[in-house]
Design a protein around this motif. Structure first.
Motif, PDB file in Angstrom:
ATOM      1  N   ASN A   1     -23.342  61.837  -0.407  1.00 21.21           N
ATOM      2  CA  ASN A   1     -22.828  60.526  -0.777  1.00 21.21           C
ATOM      3  C   ASN A   1     -24.016  59.624  -1.067  1.00 21.21           C
ATOM      4  N   MET A   2     -23.894  58.724  -2.049  1.00 15.91           N
ATOM      5  CA  MET A   2     -25.025  57.872  -2.418  1.00 15.91           C
ATOM      6  C   MET A   2     -24.519  56.557  -2.992  1.00 15.91           C
ATOM      7  N   ILE A   3     -25.206  55.473  -2.670  1.00 12.12           N
ATOM      8  CA  ILE A   3     -24.904  54.169  -3.239  1.00 12.12           C
ATOM      9  C   ILE A   3     -26.216  53.559  -3.726  1.00 12.12           C
ATOM     10  N   TYR A   4     -26.274  53.231  -5.027  1.00  8.53           N
ATOM     11  CA  TYR A   4     -27.490  52.683  -5.617  1.00  8.53           C
ATOM     12  C   TYR A   4     -27.693  51.234  -5.186  1.00  8.53           C
ATOM     13  N   GLN A   5     -28.951  50.838  -5.127  1.00  6.91           N
ATOM     14  CA  GLN A   5     -29.316  49.462  -4.828  1.00  6.91           C
ATOM     15  C   GLN A   5     -29.796  48.795  -6.111  1.00  6.91           C
ATOM     16  N   GLY A   6     -28.883  48.215  -6.844  1.00  5.44           N
ATOM     17  CA  GLY A   6     -29.247  47.584  -8.102  1.00  5.44           C
ATOM     18  C   GLY A   6     -29.233  48.568  -9.252  1.00  5.44           C
ATOM     19  N   SER A   7     -29.679  48.116 -10.415  1.00  8.66           N
ATOM     20  CA  SER A   7     -29.665  48.949 -11.625  1.00  8.66           C
ATOM     21  C   SER A   7     -30.949  49.724 -11.827  1.00  8.66           C
ATOM     22  N   GLY A   8     -31.946  49.498 -10.997  1.00  8.30           N
ATOM     23  CA  GLY A   8     -33.189  50.247 -11.103  1.00  8.30           C
ATOM     24  C   GLY A   8     -34.155  49.643 -12.100  1.00  8.30           C
ATOM     25  N   THR A   9     -35.306  50.290 -12.229  1.00  5.72           N
ATOM     26  CA  THR A   9     -36.360  49.865 -13.153  1.00  5.72           C
ATOM     27  C   THR A   9     -36.454  50.859 -14.294  1.00  5.72           C
ATOM     28  N   MET A  10     -36.381  50.384 -15.523  1.00  2.00           N
ATOM     29  CA  MET A  10     -36.454  51.260 -16.693  1.00  2.00           C
ATOM     30  C   MET A  10     -37.883  51.284 -17.222  1.00  2.00           C
ATOM     31  N   LEU A  11     -38.436  52.495 -17.391  1.00  2.00           N
ATOM     32  CA  LEU A  11     -39.773  52.675 -17.934  1.00  2.00           C
ATOM     33  C   LEU A  11     -39.642  53.282 -19.328  1.00  2.00           C
ATOM     34  N   SER A  12     -40.100  52.552 -20.341  1.00  2.00           N
ATOM     35  CA  SER A  12     -40.019  53.040 -21.721  1.00  2.00           C
ATOM     36  C   SER A  12     -41.411  53.451 -22.192  1.00  2.00           C
ATOM     37  N   PHE A  13     -41.544  54.682 -22.617  1.00  5.08           N
ATOM     38  CA  PHE A  13     -42.844  55.232 -23.000  1.00  5.08           C
ATOM     39  C   PHE A  13     -42.926  55.473 -24.495  1.00  5.08           C
ATOM     40  N   THR A  14     -44.063  55.117 -25.067  1.00  8.69           N
ATOM     41  CA  THR A  14     -44.393  55.473 -26.448  1.00  8.69           C
ATOM     42  C   THR A  14     -45.476  56.546 -26.400  1.00  8.69           C
ATOM     43  N   THR A  15     -46.066  56.838 -27.503  1.00  4.52           N
ATOM     44  CA  THR A  15     -47.107  57.873 -27.535  1.00  4.52           C
ATOM     45  C   THR A  15     -48.410  57.409 -26.892  1.00  4.52           C
ATOM     46  N   THR A  16     -48.506  56.120 -26.594  1.00  4.41           N
ATOM     47  CA  THR A  16     -49.714  55.575 -25.972  1.00  4.41           C
ATOM     48  C   THR A  16     -49.780  55.978 -24.497  1.00  4.41           C
ATOM     49  N   ALA A  17     -50.977  56.356 -24.048  1.00  7.75           N
ATOM     50  CA  ALA A  17     -51.169  56.683 -22.630  1.00  7.75           C
ATOM     51  C   ALA A  17     -51.016  55.427 -21.774  1.00  7.75           C
ATOM     52  N   VAL A  18     -50.568  55.600 -20.545  1.00  7.67           N
ATOM     53  CA  VAL A  18     -50.366  54.487 -19.610  1.00  7.67           C
ATOM     54  C   VAL A  18     -51.189  54.737 -18.358  1.00  7.67           C
ATOM     55  N   ASP A  19     -52.066  53.782 -18.014  1.00  5.00           N
ATOM     56  CA  ASP A  19     -52.868  53.915 -16.802  1.00  5.00           C
ATOM     57  C   ASP A  19     -51.993  53.580 -15.587  1.00  5.00           C
ATOM     58  N   TRP A  20     -52.564  53.693 -14.395  1.00  2.00           N
ATOM     59  CA  TRP A  20     -51.804  53.475 -13.175  1.00  2.00           C
ATOM     60  C   TRP A  20     -51.123  52.106 -13.198  1.00  2.00           C
ATOM     61  N   THR A  21     -49.816  52.104 -13.015  1.00  4.34           N
ATOM     62  CA  THR A  21     -49.008  50.894 -13.100  1.00  4.34           C
ATOM     63  C   THR A  21     -48.073  50.819 -11.889  1.00  4.34           C
ATOM     64  N   LEU A  22     -47.976  49.615 -11.328  1.00  3.92           N
ATOM     65  CA  LEU A  22     -47.154  49.416 -10.137  1.00  3.92           C
ATOM     66  C   LEU A  22     -45.723  49.081 -10.513  1.00  3.92           C
ATOM     67  N   ILE A  23     -44.774  49.691  -9.817  1.00  4.63           N
ATOM     68  CA  ILE A  23     -43.394  49.217  -9.829  1.00  4.63           C
ATOM     69  C   ILE A  23     -42.942  49.096  -8.383  1.00  4.63           C
ATOM     70  N   GLN A  24     -42.080  48.137  -8.142  1.00  3.58           N
ATOM     71  CA  GLN A  24     -41.577  47.940  -6.796  1.00  3.58           C
ATOM     72  C   GLN A  24     -40.209  47.298  -6.851  1.00  3.58           C
ATOM     73  N   SER A  25     -39.438  47.512  -5.836  1.00  4.72           N
ATOM     74  CA  SER A  25     -38.074  47.007  -5.806  1.00  4.72           C
ATOM     75  C   SER A  25     -38.072  45.503  -5.614  1.00  4.72           C
ATOM     76  N   ASP A  26     -37.262  44.829  -6.415  1.00  5.10           N
ATOM     77  CA  ASP A  26     -37.037  43.399  -6.194  1.00  5.10           C
ATOM     78  C   ASP A  26     -35.548  43.091  -6.209  1.00  5.10           C
ATOM     79  N   VAL A  27     -34.754  44.095  -5.912  1.00  8.93           N
ATOM     80  CA  VAL A  27     -33.306  43.908  -5.859  1.00  8.93           C
ATOM     81  C   VAL A  27     -32.906  43.388  -4.489  1.00  8.93           C
ATOM     82  N   ILE A  28     -31.644  43.013  -4.356  1.00  8.68           N
ATOM     83  CA  ILE A  28     -31.128  42.611  -3.058  1.00  8.68           C
ATOM     84  C   ILE A  28     -31.231  43.788  -2.103  1.00  8.68           C
ATOM     85  N   THR A  29     -31.839  43.551  -0.975  1.00 11.07           N
ATOM     86  CA  THR A  29     -32.020  44.609   0.011  1.00 11.07           C
ATOM     87  C   THR A  29     -30.993  44.416   1.106  1.00 11.07           C
ATOM     88  N   VAL A  30     -30.018  45.320   1.171  1.00 11.20           N
ATOM     89  CA  VAL A  30     -28.953  45.172   2.154  1.00 11.20           C
ATOM     90  C   VAL A  30     -29.259  46.005   3.384  1.00 11.20           C
TER      91      VAL A  30
END
Length: 573
Positions: free
Chosen positions: A511-540
């Motif tokens: 069983n699972m319940i998501y917390q928010g819609s999540g973070t979408m990462l869109s990639f092109t052909t360009t390389a991406v260096d280390w990048t931070l993502i973190q939750s900023d949704v309502i934390t229940v």
């Protein structure tokens, strides 16, 4: 003849007493003689030092609306502006140096057995320390200011005891109704308390005074304990301070009903020192600096300040404690410190926040605390959303065993949750491979390399997961990197889940319940260096049925290729 004269005098005096006692709503005033009040008679008895004073007072509207006579014993109290002859009164005019007058009146009062000095409205200038022996005399003021005009760095008021006070007596209000003003926060102490030995302790007393413009508001030192201070302190270097190096002091110092606004609210350098606080701590640059294992306990208090580059709370030394139960802890402004708490409190100390409303506690690091040694815990904060609570407690509170992937193989509960074929191995599937990699890393020497083998639209989910406790709040952050030309979209979403395990030990999501819609990462052909993502949704709060908190990575719409993940953090509050 002499006998008849004495009888007439006695009868006359008795008549005066009868008139006094017959007045309704009569109120005793202990020698508080204003400039319009005159001392008209003093009668002494050679066998006992007993003084009677007859004076006159205008009663207010709530009392008798007429002038009345009253009798009071000078043994109770002396008015420092209008003391009995031959004492010379203090001026209290804001100009005259009243140091000598106050000292002489106090000395005379003690010699007469008077146990109270009354200061009527006024500003009393002093140029040196006034020492009060709390075992012999008390000070009481009415809208009174004490203004320091000297040049030396000395306490303005010093309290001592030479009275062998019983350690089990009730608290006595030793000092009340005063405002103490220094000349700035570079020097001077408002009130300094220090006993001489265990039989002459400054203890079992209550103080009520407001203190302004000094280096230290109130200092508690040797043989000082069981003291309650009620008063405000502002524009000080430090409002309340307990230095190190004294003897037998600091037990149960209560700070109640106060307002503190200065550079530092509380400083405690004494290993055995205890501050018990119920107050409003508003807009101090720093809240508390604790050294040598000192302790501060706040209950139902209010902490509010504009954040700045200084760390608000610092704990140093084994056993150092900062504990806040109930109340509010909020900040404002745009400047952020790196941490709210710095903790190097050894194995026996730390900071605890229980049932506290916490708001706007942003930091540059997104961590609430920097823990060198000790514990920092936040239990049951009453704010629900991440912008109003600290996102992460500290990097030492990571629930993952190896969020930096420094071990050769994956040791945390990381598993493939969706694949193009049945999953029989949590790390190696038909469409996904999860392995540690030593060619890419943000910190340390390794990262997690995730490789997808088929193209867009093929099932490929995996999860980072940790066990959770009931009624906790969780959040995450992680770093990702793309070195190649892969394109597509990846979704990173937190969730609560119930996990079960099959016969092969592979985790399955029941069983699972998501917390928010999540973070979408869109990639092109360009390389991406280390990048931070973190939750900023309502934390229940963790639902009662959940066994784990997940970070699900959905790579269904990512082209075949690799992504790297490092420094993954999952924190629990």
């Amino acid at each position: 003849m002499l006998k008849q004269l004495c009888q007439r005098l006695i009868a006359s005096f008795s008549n005066v007493i009868d008139k006094l006692l017959s007045i309704k709503n009569f109120k005793k005033i202990y020698s508080r003689v204003t400039s319009s009040q005159q001392q008209v008679n003093i009668i002494s008895n050679n066998s006992q030092k007993h003084y009677l004073e007859i004076a006159q007072e205008q009663i207010d509207e709530n009392q008798i609306t007429a002038k009345s006579l009253y009798v009071t014993s000078i043994k109770e109290e002396i008015n420092v502006k209008y003391p009995p002859s031959p004492m010379v009164g203090a001026k209290g005019d804001g100009v005259t140096d009243d140091t000598a007058a106050i000292i002489n009146i106090q000395k005379s009062a003690i010699s007469l057995g008077v146990n109270n000095l009354y200061f009527p409205n006024g500003t009393y200038c002093v140029s040196d320390t006034i020492t009060i022996d709390i075992s012999k005399i008390r000070w009481e003021g009415s809208k009174v200011s004490i203004k320091y005009i000297g040049v030396e760095d000395v306490p303005i008021i010093k309290m001592i005891s030479h009275g062998n006070i019983s350690p089990y007596s009730q608290r006595t209000k030793a000092f009340s109704g005063f405002n103490i003003y220094g000349k700035g926060k570079e020097k001077n102490t408002g009130i300094h308390l220090e006993g001489t030995d265990s039989n002459n302790a400054v203890a079992h007393i209550a103080l009520d005074a407001n203190i302004h413009d000094v280096k230290y508001g109130v200092v508690f030192f040797s043989y000082t304990y069981l003291v309650e201070y009620t008063g405000d302190a502002w524009n000080c270097n430090t409002c309340i301070y307990m230095p190190n190096g004294g003897v037998d002091y600091g037990e149960n110092i209560k700070l109640t009903g106060a307002y503190y606004n200065s550079d530092l609210a509380f400083g405690n350098d004494n290993n055995g020192g205890e501050f018990f606080v119920q107050a409003s701590v508003d807009y101090n640059s720093r809240v508390a600096v604790i050294n040598n294992g000192g302790k501060i306990f706040l209950k139902n208090s209010h902490i509010e300040f504009t954040t700045n580059s200084s760390i608000p709370i610092e704990l140093h030394g084994d056993g150092a404690v900062f504990e806040m139960t109930g109340g509010t802890f909020i900040t404002g402004g745009t400047t952020r410190p790196d941490y709210i708490v710095y903790c190097d409190a050894g194995n026996n100390g730390g900071a605890w926040f229980q049932n506290v409303f916490m708001g706007n506690l942003y930091t540059n690091t997104d961590f609430f605390a920097n823990i060198v040694k000790g514990i920092v815990r936040i239990d049951n904060p009453s704010a629900n959303t991440v912008p109003f609570i600290p996102r992460f407690v500290s990097n030492r509170s990571n629930k993952l065993i190896d969020g930096g992937f420094e071990k050769i193989s994956v040791v945390d509960e990381i598993f493939i949750s969706s694949d193009t074929k049945p999953i029989i191995d949590p790390l190696i599937g038909n469409n996904l491979s999860l392995v540690t990699d030593s060619t890419q890393f943000r910190s340390g020497f390794r990262s997690l390399k995730v490789t997808k083998f088929f193209g867009y639209g093929s099932n490929s989910h995996f999860c980072f997961s940790v066990p959770v406790s009931v009624y906790k709040k969780l959040n995450f952050k992680l770093y990702y990197k793309k070195t190649g030309t892969e394109t597509g979209t990846v979704y990173v979403t937190p969730a609560f889940a119930k996990l079960i395990y099959d016969v092969n030990g592979v985790a399955r999501i029941k069983n699972m319940i998501y917390q928010g819609s999540g973070t979408m990462l869109s990639f092109t052909t360009t390389a991406v260096d280390w990048t931070l993502i973190q939750s900023d949704v309502i934390t229940v709060t963790t639902p009662s049925w959940a066994s784990h908190y997940l970070i699900e990575v959905n790579m269904d719409w990512f082209k075949e290729g690799s992504l790297f993940f490092d420094d993954i953090f999952i924190g629990e509050i």
